[in-house]
Motif scaffolding. Structure first.
Motif, PDB file in Angstrom:
ATOM      1  N   LEU A 192       0.708  -1.104  -0.016  1.00 26.98           N
ATOM      2  CA  LEU A 192      -0.141  -0.496   0.558  1.00 26.98           C
ATOM      3  C   LEU A 192       0.416   1.060  -0.276  1.00 26.98           C
ATOM      4  CD1 LEU A 192      -2.803  -1.385   2.347  1.00 26.98           C
ATOM      5  CD2 LEU A 192      -3.423  -0.563   0.460  1.00 26.98           C
ATOM      6  N   ASN A 193       1.746   1.115   1.155  1.00 28.19           N
ATOM      7  CA  ASN A 193       2.520   2.493   0.212  1.00 28.19           C
ATOM      8  C   ASN A 193       3.026   2.645  -0.709  1.00 28.19           C
ATOM      9  OD1 ASN A 193       3.071   2.996   3.586  1.00 28.19           O
ATOM     10  ND2 ASN A 193       4.705   1.822   3.646  1.00 28.19           N
ATOM     11  N   ASN A 194       3.081   1.361  -1.215  1.00 27.60           N
ATOM     12  CA  ASN A 194       4.240   2.177  -2.923  1.00 27.60           C
ATOM     13  C   ASN A 194       2.956   2.460  -4.198  1.00 27.60           C
ATOM     14  OD1 ASN A 194       6.359   0.374  -1.314  1.00 27.60           O
ATOM     15  ND2 ASN A 194       7.220   1.148  -3.061  1.00 27.60           N
ATOM     16  N   MET A 195       2.089   1.642  -3.773  1.00 27.61           N
ATOM     17  CA  MET A 195       0.503   2.231  -4.430  1.00 27.61           C
ATOM     18  C   MET A 195       1.182   3.672  -4.302  1.00 27.61           C
ATOM     19  SD  MET A 195      -1.781  -1.047  -5.374  1.00 27.61           S
ATOM     20  CE  MET A 195      -2.763  -0.996  -3.992  1.00 27.61           C
ATOM     21  N   THR A 196       0.984   4.154  -2.651  1.00 30.07           N
ATOM     22  CA  THR A 196       0.730   5.729  -2.655  1.00 30.07           C
ATOM     23  C   THR A 196       1.577   6.439  -3.301  1.00 30.07           C
ATOM     24  OG1 THR A 196      -0.494   4.826  -0.946  1.00 30.07           O
ATOM     25  CG2 THR A 196       0.348   6.977  -0.655  1.00 30.07           C
ATOM     26  N   ALA A 234     -10.026   1.685   2.727  1.00 34.22           N
ATOM     27  CA  ALA A 234     -10.532   1.196   1.472  1.00 34.22           C
ATOM     28  C   ALA A 234     -11.817   1.808   0.357  1.00 34.22           C
ATOM     29  CB  ALA A 234      -9.804  -0.233   1.141  1.00 34.22           C
ATOM     30  N   MET A 235     -12.133   1.322   1.674  1.00 39.31           N
ATOM     31  CA  MET A 235     -13.600   1.260   0.682  1.00 39.31           C
ATOM     32  C   MET A 235     -14.356   2.374   0.453  1.00 39.31           C
ATOM     33  SD  MET A 235     -14.519  -2.061   0.509  1.00 39.31           S
ATOM     34  CE  MET A 235     -16.304  -1.685  -0.049  1.00 39.31           C
ATOM     35  N   GLY A 236     -13.497   3.822   1.175  1.00 40.74           N
ATOM     36  CA  GLY A 236     -14.268   5.010   1.324  1.00 40.74           C
ATOM     37  C   GLY A 236     -13.447   5.429  -0.341  1.00 40.74           C
ATOM     38  N   TYR A 237     -13.061   4.567  -1.115  1.00 37.48           N
ATOM     39  CA  TYR A 237     -12.090   4.773  -2.206  1.00 37.48           C
ATOM     40  C   TYR A 237     -13.272   4.529  -3.327  1.00 37.48           C
ATOM     41  CZ  TYR A 237      -6.932   5.097  -1.676  1.00 37.48           C
ATOM     42  OH  TYR A 237      -6.139   4.896  -1.380  1.00 37.48           O
ATOM     43  N   ILE A 238     -14.083   4.598  -3.066  1.00 40.07           N
ATOM     44  CA  ILE A 238     -15.420   4.163  -4.011  1.00 40.07           C
ATOM     45  C   ILE A 238     -16.711   4.997  -4.487  1.00 40.07           C
ATOM     46  CG2 ILE A 238     -17.827   2.826  -5.025  1.00 40.07           C
ATOM     47  CD1 ILE A 238     -16.646   0.444  -3.269  1.00 40.07           C
ATOM     48  N   PRO A 239     -16.664   5.665  -2.928  1.00 44.07           N
ATOM     49  CA  PRO A 239     -17.814   6.803  -3.347  1.00 44.07           C
ATOM     50  C   PRO A 239     -16.741   8.372  -3.703  1.00 44.07           C
ATOM     51  CG  PRO A 239     -17.295   6.129  -0.833  1.00 44.07           C
ATOM     52  CD  PRO A 239     -16.812   5.159  -1.645  1.00 44.07           C
ATOM     53  N   ALA A 240     -15.759   8.219  -3.554  1.00 46.29           N
ATOM     54  CA  ALA A 240     -14.610   9.269  -3.811  1.00 46.29           C
ATOM     55  C   ALA A 240     -14.651   9.632  -5.571  1.00 46.29           C
ATOM     56  CB  ALA A 240     -13.405   8.944  -3.487  1.00 46.29           C
ATOM     57  N   ALA A 241     -14.456   7.917  -5.670  1.00 48.40           N
ATOM     58  CA  ALA A 241     -14.916   7.833  -7.128  1.00 48.40           C
ATOM     59  C   ALA A 241     -15.728   8.077  -7.837  1.00 48.40           C
ATOM     60  CB  ALA A 241     -14.125   6.347  -7.808  1.00 48.40           C
ATOM     61  N   MET A 242     -16.582   8.436  -7.823  1.00 51.82           N
ATOM     62  CA  MET A 242     -17.806   7.610  -8.055  1.00 51.82           C
ATOM     63  C   MET A 242     -18.056   9.665  -8.122  1.00 51.82           C
ATOM     64  SD  MET A 242     -20.049   5.164  -6.537  1.00 51.82           S
ATOM     65  CE  MET A 242     -21.815   5.507  -7.305  1.00 51.82           C
ATOM     66  N   VAL A 265      -9.653  -0.249  -8.149  1.00 47.02           N
ATOM     67  CA  VAL A 265      -9.738  -1.664  -8.344  1.00 47.02           C
ATOM     68  C   VAL A 265      -8.818  -2.084  -7.685  1.00 47.02           C
ATOM     69  CG1 VAL A 265      -8.777  -3.815 -10.077  1.00 47.02           C
ATOM     70  CG2 VAL A 265     -10.101  -1.996 -10.142  1.00 47.02           C
ATOM     71  N   PRO A 266      -7.178  -1.895  -7.185  1.00 48.00           N
ATOM     72  CA  PRO A 266      -6.638  -2.598  -6.211  1.00 48.00           C
ATOM     73  C   PRO A 266      -6.341  -2.783  -4.815  1.00 48.00           C
ATOM     74  CG  PRO A 266      -4.891  -1.269  -7.544  1.00 48.00           C
ATOM     75  CD  PRO A 266      -6.531  -1.133  -8.452  1.00 48.00           C
ATOM     76  N   TYR A 267      -7.032  -1.957  -4.502  1.00 42.06           N
ATOM     77  CA  TYR A 267      -7.389  -0.797  -2.891  1.00 42.06           C
ATOM     78  C   TYR A 267      -8.354  -1.804  -2.210  1.00 42.06           C
ATOM     79  CZ  TYR A 267      -3.724   2.859  -3.385  1.00 42.06           C
ATOM     80  OH  TYR A 267      -2.796   3.424  -2.950  1.00 42.06           O
ATOM     81  N   VAL A 268      -9.359  -2.015  -3.227  1.00 43.86           N
ATOM     82  CA  VAL A 268     -10.440  -2.752  -2.705  1.00 43.86           C
ATOM     83  C   VAL A 268     -10.447  -3.372  -2.920  1.00 43.86           C
ATOM     84  CG1 VAL A 268     -13.172  -2.866  -3.070  1.00 43.86           C
ATOM     85  CG2 VAL A 268     -12.572  -0.674  -3.831  1.00 43.86           C
ATOM     86  N   GLY A 269     -10.072  -4.934  -3.496  1.00 37.78           N
ATOM     87  CA  GLY A 269      -9.710  -5.795  -3.365  1.00 37.78           C
ATOM     88  C   GLY A 269      -8.904  -6.237  -3.148  1.00 37.78           C
ATOM     89  N   LEU A 270      -7.635  -5.565  -1.932  1.00 34.44           N
ATOM     90  CA  LEU A 270      -6.827  -6.266  -1.214  1.00 34.44           C
ATOM     91  C   LEU A 270      -7.624  -6.076   0.542  1.00 34.44           C
ATOM     92  CD1 LEU A 270      -3.422  -3.908  -1.537  1.00 34.44           C
ATOM     93  CD2 LEU A 270      -3.470  -6.271  -1.692  1.00 34.44           C
ATOM     94  N   VAL A 271      -8.820  -5.642   0.376  1.00 38.18           N
ATOM     95  CA  VAL A 271      -9.801  -5.371   1.616  1.00 38.18           C
ATOM     96  C   VAL A 271     -10.154  -6.517   1.870  1.00 38.18           C
ATOM     97  CG1 VAL A 271     -12.285  -5.628   2.392  1.00 38.18           C
ATOM     98  CG2 VAL A 271     -10.865  -3.571   1.473  1.00 38.18           C
ATOM     99  N   ILE A 272     -10.057  -8.053   0.679  1.00 35.87           N
ATOM    100  CA  ILE A 272     -10.299  -9.013   0.756  1.00 35.87           C
ATOM    101  C   ILE A 272      -8.627 -10.013   1.300  1.00 35.87           C
ATOM    102  CG2 ILE A 272     -10.643 -11.781  -0.323  1.00 35.87           C
ATOM    103  CD1 ILE A 272     -11.669 -10.451  -2.679  1.00 35.87           C
ATOM    104  N   ILE A 273      -8.490  -9.695   1.356  1.00 37.22           N
ATOM    105  CA  ILE A 273      -6.821 -10.650   1.710  1.00 37.22           C
ATOM    106  C   ILE A 273      -6.937  -9.734   3.612  1.00 37.22           C
ATOM    107  CG2 ILE A 273      -4.472 -10.126   2.163  1.00 37.22           C
ATOM    108  CD1 ILE A 273      -4.151 -10.125  -0.558  1.00 37.22           C
TER     109      ILE A 273
END
Length: 443
Positions: free
Chosen positions: A39-43, A103-111, A208-216
């Motif tokens: 997550l650090n490097n994706m940021t 991470a789930m907050g990315y969804i409304p931010a994108a919308m 996509v990657p941030y929300v996908g990592l929620v499963i892990i």
């Protein structure tokens, strides 16, 4: 004295880095190290991505790093209170929970296509990672003999850049490669509807990657929820102020916090502006420039594993001093050498940084006893260096404040090259710390 030293060295070489009874917890903690490294490097890659998507200058785009590492500083002390009152396990659960929410907050931010809402989500997400780092680093130190604590932490941290490498790959192929090639001028000329459509697609791939990592994160959370605490003493004195007063009187610890501030500052600054440097000097786009970032992280990983193995034979502080000198020389090459050589000096900086974070951490926390929990918080708060130094370097890039240092280069290239004076200053602080505490008695 020589025989005593030899006997101690022989004993240290025979001690297991991680005793058998702690290995399952150690492996699951490693998964947390991988997660926050990713997550650090994706940021880091979000800075050029948001710069293009929202048409921001470098310094404004770096507000992403301010939100991320600023949250680290704000949440570290509450994390220390949490793990002193309850346990390391509780800290892991709360940290993962906050990551999931952020991470789930990315969804409304994108919308809503709202940069400020992204910053808020980044802040919450990073708060979770702050609690994880405040918790997991001393948690790893506690899982075995004190004599092997620095090696154990370096081993755990050696998996962190594997996450970093994964983060770069995900960012390159899921975020940067889906950025529309339209320039700032092209986007200004677009109709609001056309620009909104482009942004919608770009921000979808940011999510996509941030929300996908929620499963892990949920899988790791479930493990620690079902497991028993491994600490012998689950609570401690909650007088944080007294702990802080004790800690700041210990030079090895107090200077360690300062050194960590500047180390994290140089790491985040260099990695954040690597793509910008390559784009400016070599003339590549974001996705292609990320190849150099990828090579830098691979080198970082390789050197960290090598250094972890060598620490069995070589004093960690001495190794760190040598690498700090290497970082200074590589930064000078990044500023002054021709592009064909300077980009490889830039990559080499990552090799020089490889052992610094866990080594400073282990040296500063050694022999702190119960104060290690608050001490860990101070070292995580030092991650604020990433939020402070990165935008300063961004300002230098935007405004060419130090361009007079590089009269042989012009315009944007002179600005981005000369900004690498900042890493030289940071490495110098780490070098001084290494030399001050290079003796085995000090560490």
């Amino acid at each position: 004295m020589e025989n005593i030293s030899d006997n101690k060295k022989d004993r240290n070489s025979k001690l297991p880095i991680v005793p058998k009874q702690y290995r399952v917890h150690f492996i699951m903690l490693i998964s947390c190290f991988v997660l926050w490294g990713l997550l650090n490097n994706m940021t880091d890659n979000l800075v050029p991505a948001f710069g293009r998507i929202f048409m921001l200058e470098a310094a404004n785009a770096s507000m992403t790093q301010v939100a991320f590492y600023g949250s680290y500083a704000v949440l570290a002390l509450p994390a220390a209170i949490l793990i002193k009152k309850y346990s390391y396990r509780t800290g892991v659960l709360v940290g993962l929970g906050l990551y999931i929410i952020g991470a789930m907050g990315y969804i409304p931010a994108a919308m809503l296509q709202n940069f400020n809402l992204f910053l808020l989500s980044v802040f919450v997400l990073a708060g979770g990672l702050s609690i994880l780092e405040t918790t997991c680093n001393p948690y790893v130190i506690s899982l075995g003999d004190e004599e092997t604590s620095v090696r154990r932490l370096n081993l755990a941290q050696a998996f962190n850049p594997i996450g970093s490498l994964s983060g770069i790959i995900l960012a390159k192929y899921l975020i940067l490669s889906h950025l529309n090639p339209a320039t700032y001028e092209d986007r200004i000329a677009m109709s609001p509807e056309a620009l909104s459509q482009i942004r919608s697609n770009e921000l979808l791939w940011v999510c996509v990657p941030y929300v996908g990592l929620v499963i892990i994160a949920i899988v790791i959370w479930m493990f620690f929820k079902r497991s028993k605490d491994s600490e012998k003493d689950m609570s401690g004195d909650l007088n944080i102020l007294d702990s802080i007063k004790k800690l700041i009187k210990i030079p090895r610890y107090a200077f360690g916090v300062i050194a960590q501030f500047f180390y994290v500052g140089v790491q985040i600054s260099v990695w954040t502006w690597t793509i910008q440097y390559v784009m400016t000097t070599v003339g590549l786009n974001e996705a292609d420039a990320a190849q150099y970032y990828l090579i830098a992280i691979v080198l970082f990983i390789a050197c960290r594993w090598i250094c972890t193995a060598l620490m069995k034979y070589i004093e960690p502080a001495l190794m760190m001093a040598v690498f700090a000198v290497g970082g200074i020389l590589a930064s000078l090459g990044t500023i002054y050498l021709p592009t064909s050589q300077s980009v490889w000096c830039l990559v080499t900086i990552s090799a020089c940084m490889s052992l610094m974070f866990p080594t400073i951490y282990g040296i500063a926390l050694k022999d702190l006893g119960e104060e290690v929990k608050v001490g860990a918080a101070g070292l995580i708060m030092a991650i604020l260096g990433g939020a402070v130094i990165t935008p300063i370097m961004g300002r230098f890039i935007d405004n060419g404040i130090l361009s007079s240092m590089t009269p042989m280069f012009n315009g944007a290239e002179a600005a981005v090259r000369s900004s690498f004076l900042i890493p030289i200053i940071c490495f110098s602080i780490v070098l001084i710390y290494s030399l001050c505490f290079r003796s085995k008695k000090s560490v």
